[in-house]
Design an enzyme around this catalytic site. Structure first.
Site, PDB file in Angstrom:
ATOM      1  N   LYS A  53       3.530  -1.422  -2.467  1.00 51.15           N
ATOM      2  CA  LYS A  53       3.926  -0.377  -1.516  1.00 51.15           C
ATOM      3  C   LYS A  53       2.711   0.421  -1.056  1.00 51.15           C
ATOM      4  O   LYS A  53       2.516   0.661   0.137  1.00 51.15           O
ATOM      5  CB  LYS A  53       4.949   0.562  -2.154  1.00 51.15           C
ATOM      6  CG  LYS A  53       5.572   1.497  -1.147  1.00 51.15           C
ATOM      7  CD  LYS A  53       5.935   2.833  -1.726  1.00 51.15           C
ATOM      8  CE  LYS A  53       4.727   3.711  -1.844  1.00 51.15           C
ATOM      9  NZ  LYS A  53       5.001   5.052  -2.347  1.00 51.15           N
ATOM     10  N   ASP A  89       9.728   2.083  -0.013  1.00 50.71           N
ATOM     11  CA  ASP A  89       9.798   3.021  -1.142  1.00 50.71           C
ATOM     12  C   ASP A  89      11.268   3.299  -1.439  1.00 50.71           C
ATOM     13  O   ASP A  89      12.156   2.654  -0.867  1.00 50.71           O
ATOM     14  CB  ASP A  89       9.017   4.310  -0.829  1.00 50.71           C
ATOM     15  CG  ASP A  89       9.702   5.155   0.233  1.00 50.71           C
ATOM     16  OD1 ASP A  89      10.723   4.710   0.815  1.00 50.71           O
ATOM     17  OD2 ASP A  89       9.232   6.270   0.497  1.00 50.71           O
TER      18      ASP A  89
END
Ligand code: SF4
Length: 221
Positions: free
Chosen positions: A120, A138
């Site tokens: 991420k 996320d």
């Protein structure tokens, strides 16, 4: 979602968040990378409170490596997991100096080899610092994608894959910001605020929330 529904959904989010940007404060790819590493399991606001002093003391990998774990820790100790994060920030600075001439690499593979950098974080840096069409997933994006039907999946990787296929390339980079902001402020974890959601027409969530009724107030003496 069908292709037209995806376009409608994203178009609505684009209108809702016309100037969407990351809420983390940064000035260079290096300070962005550090801010994103610090933001794991912490709010952007809490990171923004510590980074002015941190980046004033250490704006470059050289300065961050020289500062060392203890001093970095002192500067960031109001955010969660600060001990580990201090170690990672110093370690990744040393890696940047030893392996990349002090520059931030432009590939996901190289970014993911840095201390404290997962998929991420790498995707955020590629998107925000280097304008690459990535869709970082996320907790907010994961929830929104699953509820709305934009990209359902049991894992972050599965959702990311669906989003990569469904989101048209020209919208992919900006959609990172639209999805995060919509998930953070409207499609909230405990209860989505569907009644004020710009994308409620095309969202497939079956239990959309209505406008809350005003609380009854007592009248009379
Ligand atoms: S309509 Fe509700 S569930 Fe759907 S995206 Fe908006 S806030 Fe989330």
């Amino acid at each position: 979602m069908t292709e037209p529904e995806v376009l409608l959904f994203l178009g609505d989010l684009a209108r809702a968040w016309p100037d969407a940007q990351t809420e983390l404060h940064y000035t260079t790819p290096f300070t962005l990378l550090v801010a994103v590493v610090l933001s794991a399991q912490a709010t952007d606001a809490s990171v923004n409170r510590v980074t002015p002093a941190l980046f004033a003391a250490a704006p470059t990998p050289q300065a961050m490596a020289a500062l060392g774990d203890e001093q970095v820790g002192e500067l960031i100790r109001t955010i969660g997991l600060w001990r580990n994060k201090a170690k990672n920030v110093v370690a990744l600075s040393r890696q940047l100096l030893a392996e990349h001439g002090g520059q931030i690499p432009h590939t996901r593979e190289a970014l993911e080899k840095l201390a404290g950098v997962g998929r991420k974080t790498a995707n955020v840096v590629l998107n925000v610092a280097f304008n690459q069409p990535t869709v970082p997933v996320d907790t907010h994006v994961f929830r929104l994608a699953n509820r709305s039907g934009l990209g359902r999946g049991r894992t972050v990787e599965a959702v990311e894959k669906k989003l990569e296929v469904r989101i048209p390339l020209p919208m992919m980079r900006d959609s990172h910001h639209w999805l995060i902001l919509q998930g953070r402020y409207v499609c909230k974890a405990r209860k989505p605020e569907c009644w004020r959601c710009a994308a409620q027409q095309s969202c497939l969530y079956p239990d959309k929330t209505p406008l809350p009724r005003p609380k009854a107030t007592r009248t009379g003496a």
